[in-house]
Structures are given as structure tokens and as C-alpha cells.
Design an enzyme around this catalytic site. Structure first.
Site, PDB file in Angstrom:
ATOM      1  N   HIS A   1      -0.298   3.262  10.884  1.00  0.00           N
ATOM      2  CA  HIS A   1      -0.924   3.952   9.741  1.00  0.00           C
ATOM      3  C   HIS A   1      -0.030   5.104   9.242  1.00  0.00           C
ATOM      4  O   HIS A   1      -0.432   6.268   9.246  1.00  0.00           O
ATOM      5  CB  HIS A   1      -2.283   4.480  10.208  1.00  0.00           C
ATOM      6  CG  HIS A   1      -3.215   4.945   9.154  1.00  0.00           C
ATOM      7  ND1 HIS A   1      -2.854   5.834   8.161  1.00  0.00           N
ATOM      8  CD2 HIS A   1      -4.522   4.652   8.937  1.00  0.00           C
ATOM      9  CE1 HIS A   1      -3.903   6.083   7.396  1.00  0.00           C
ATOM     10  NE2 HIS A   1      -4.926   5.375   7.848  1.00  0.00           N
TER      11      HIS A   1
ATOM     12  N   GLU B   1       0.966   1.256   5.236  1.00  0.00           N
ATOM     13  CA  GLU B   1       0.605   0.886   6.597  1.00  0.00           C
ATOM     14  C   GLU B   1       0.920  -0.579   6.882  1.00  0.00           C
ATOM     15  O   GLU B   1       0.438  -1.473   6.193  1.00  0.00           O
ATOM     16  CB  GLU B   1      -0.886   1.150   6.808  1.00  0.00           C
ATOM     17  CG  GLU B   1      -1.296   2.577   6.412  1.00  0.00           C
ATOM     18  CD  GLU B   1      -2.790   2.749   6.323  1.00  0.00           C
ATOM     19  OE1 GLU B   1      -3.509   2.087   7.112  1.00  0.00           O
ATOM     20  OE2 GLU B   1      -3.249   3.527   5.462  1.00  0.00           O
TER      21      GLU B   1
END
Length: 283
Positions: free
Chosen positions: A159, A259
Site C-alpha cells: 500500500h 498499490e
């Protein structure tokens, strides 16, 4: 265990940090969450990762910024009511252990493992490891190995929060096809071209783009290379940042999440493994 020469160890507020300093770059890594906090290539001394100035760095909650690890589910996709289990899984709030570290011709290589990989919401036998290579590029690989006797399915994401000088002057290239828009009840939409930002963005791109380039003011800054994924998530909270406790109200102006993700599920058979990799290359 001995630590290689390019790594120094620091303790602060109950968290152990690894400071990497080699011929190519510097990097700061928190063992809480196996969280890469910074990557500063010595070629230009520009940090490619963004860390919130209000991030909790005491182990009380996940760290806002850098590269959080999402596993074994993404967001609240765990099959239960929202809030019943921790968002993005339970690896990012564990203290990880150093399995090995070495100085190589390509840079500093570190392998970390969590205290446990079996927990509420994911009760399967598996082994997880995280390999970090700090060199001219930053490479991170999350590997999941099925050590049990039944197959299992999981989701995951690296992320990453990338630093940009101005989100209003930022463009990304390399993503095609359609995305699911969380802000509009998961409506399916075509990827914009040019891909620029003027408001809150929360998208799961179904195109598993191998390379995404971040341009700021028409200058290529960073390339994000992904492997082992099925989607790319792009997120910026825009003015919603004001309601996020560990984020400055105007922090959205200087960050963009791209991400490397598995959001559609990957199934691993016994004695098999799956890895997702993200490589951050300064341009």
C-alpha cells in the site's frame, strides 16, 4: 543474529527501526509492521516515499505512510461485518523479526518474518516472509507459502504512499482499461487519459499494469513496477484528509498511493507459494 554493516539499529517509543545507509541510498524501516518508511536514492537525495508527520510511531496503531503491508485481506474484504476484524489484515500491526541481512553488489538485502500468520479470520497454515532490497532501486517482495494440507485464498497489497511535490501537478501513466470506483458504489469506469488528479480518488484498476510512472510537472519522477498482482489501487483522500486523525489536513497535496495489489483473490495449493513484488525506480 549479526546485522550487516550497512544497517544501524535504533529504538524509539517501543519500536525498533533499521537505518540503512549504503552506496546507493538510505532507507528507514520499522520492524513494527515490517514498514519501509523512506527510500532516498543518493543520486538525487529525494525521498520517493511519503510519511505523514502525524503518523503514530509508537506501535499504538498502523503507520500512515511509507509502504504498509495489507494481508491476508484488503480493506474490509474479510467476509464479516465492517470493523469486526482489522482493516487490511493483521500483519501491519505485528512486530517482525529479522531472519537475515547482507550487503550485496546490488545493495542491502533484508528478510523479515512476522510473529504469526494464522489468526482470526484466516486460520490456515502458511509461512510469510518479506524481502527488502535497498539499492539503486527499492524492491519489496511479500511471499506467502502454503505449509498446510488444504488450499487457501487470500488478498494482499503493498500500500505504497509516494511523495509528490504537488498532487495538482501530478500525472500517472501506464494504467489502461477499467476500474472500480469505491466513491461511486463500485461503478465500473474507464481509466482517465490523461490521468491527473482534481479530487478524492479511490480506485481499483482491474488492469494489472506492470509499470506505472509518476510525473510531476511533466518530469518523470518515479517508476513503480509490479509483479504477482491482479490490480493496481490508486488513492488520494483529497480534502477528506482533514477527517483522518493521523494525517495533516493538507497532506493530500503531497502524496499519492499506488498499490501493487491482489484484490480478486489468489489461491495457493499445499506446498506452493505466491509472491507480490513492487520495485520503486527513481527516474
Amino acid at each position: 543474529m549479526s546485522i550487516c554493516d550497512s544497517i544501524s539499529v535504533e529504538e524509539s517509543s517501543g519500536i525498533t527501526f533499521l537505518q540503512v545507509d549504503n552506496a546507493f541510498a538510505t532507507s528507514r524501516i520499522s520492524l513494527f509492521g515490517a514498514h519501509v518508511l523512506s527510500f532516498v536514492p543518493k543520486s538525487d537525495n529525494v525521498d520517493r516515499l511519503w510519511l505523514s508527520p502525524h503518523a503514530f510511531l509508537n506501535g499504538e496503531r498502523p503507520i500512515r505512510g511509507g509502504i504498509p503491508i495489507c494481508w491476508p485481506w484488503f480493506a474490509d474484504n474479510h467476509g464479516r461485518e465492517k470493523g469486526e476484524l482489522p482493516a487490511h489484515g493483521f500483519l501491519r500491526t505485528q512486530t517482525w523479526q529479522i531472519q537475515s541481512s547482507e550487503d550485496t553488489e546490488a545493495g542491502t538485502r533484508i528478510v523479515l518474518t512476522p510473529n504469526f500468520s494464522r489468526g482470526e479470520g484466516f486460520e490456515y497454515d502458511c509461512q510469510v516472509s518479506y524481502e527488502i532490497l535497498v539499492g539503486e532501486q527499492l524492491s519489496v517482495t511479500l511471499k506467502t507459502e502454503n505449509t498446510g494440507i488444504v488450499p487457501f485464498t487470500f488478498n494482499a497489497a503493498l500500500h505504497s504512499y509516494f511523495a509528490v511535490e504537488s498532487i495538482g501537478k501530478t500525472e500517472i501513466t501506464g494504467i489502461e482499461g477499467e476500474y472500480k470506483d469505491k466513491l461511486e458504489d463500485w461503478a465500473i469506469k474507464p481509466t482517465p487519459s490523461p490521468y491527473v488528479f482534481s479530487g478524492e480518488t479511490d480506485r481499483i484498476h482491474q488492469h494489472a499494469a506492470p509499470d506505472v510512472t509518476i510525473d510531476v510537472e511533466n518530469t518523470a519522477l518515479t517508476r513503480v513496477t509490479s509483479m504477482g498482482h491482479d490490480s493496481i489501487v490508486v488513492w488520494n483522500p483529497w480534502q477528506g484528509a482533514a477527517s483522518i486523525a493521523d494525517m495533516d489536513a493538507f497532506g493530500y497535496r503531497h502524496m499519492l498511493c499506488i498499490e501493487t495489489s491482489v484484490t480478486n483473490g489468489v489461491t495457493i495449493e499445499p506446498d506452493h507459494a505466491h509472491s507480490i513484488t513492487q520495485i520503486v525506480t527513481p527516474l
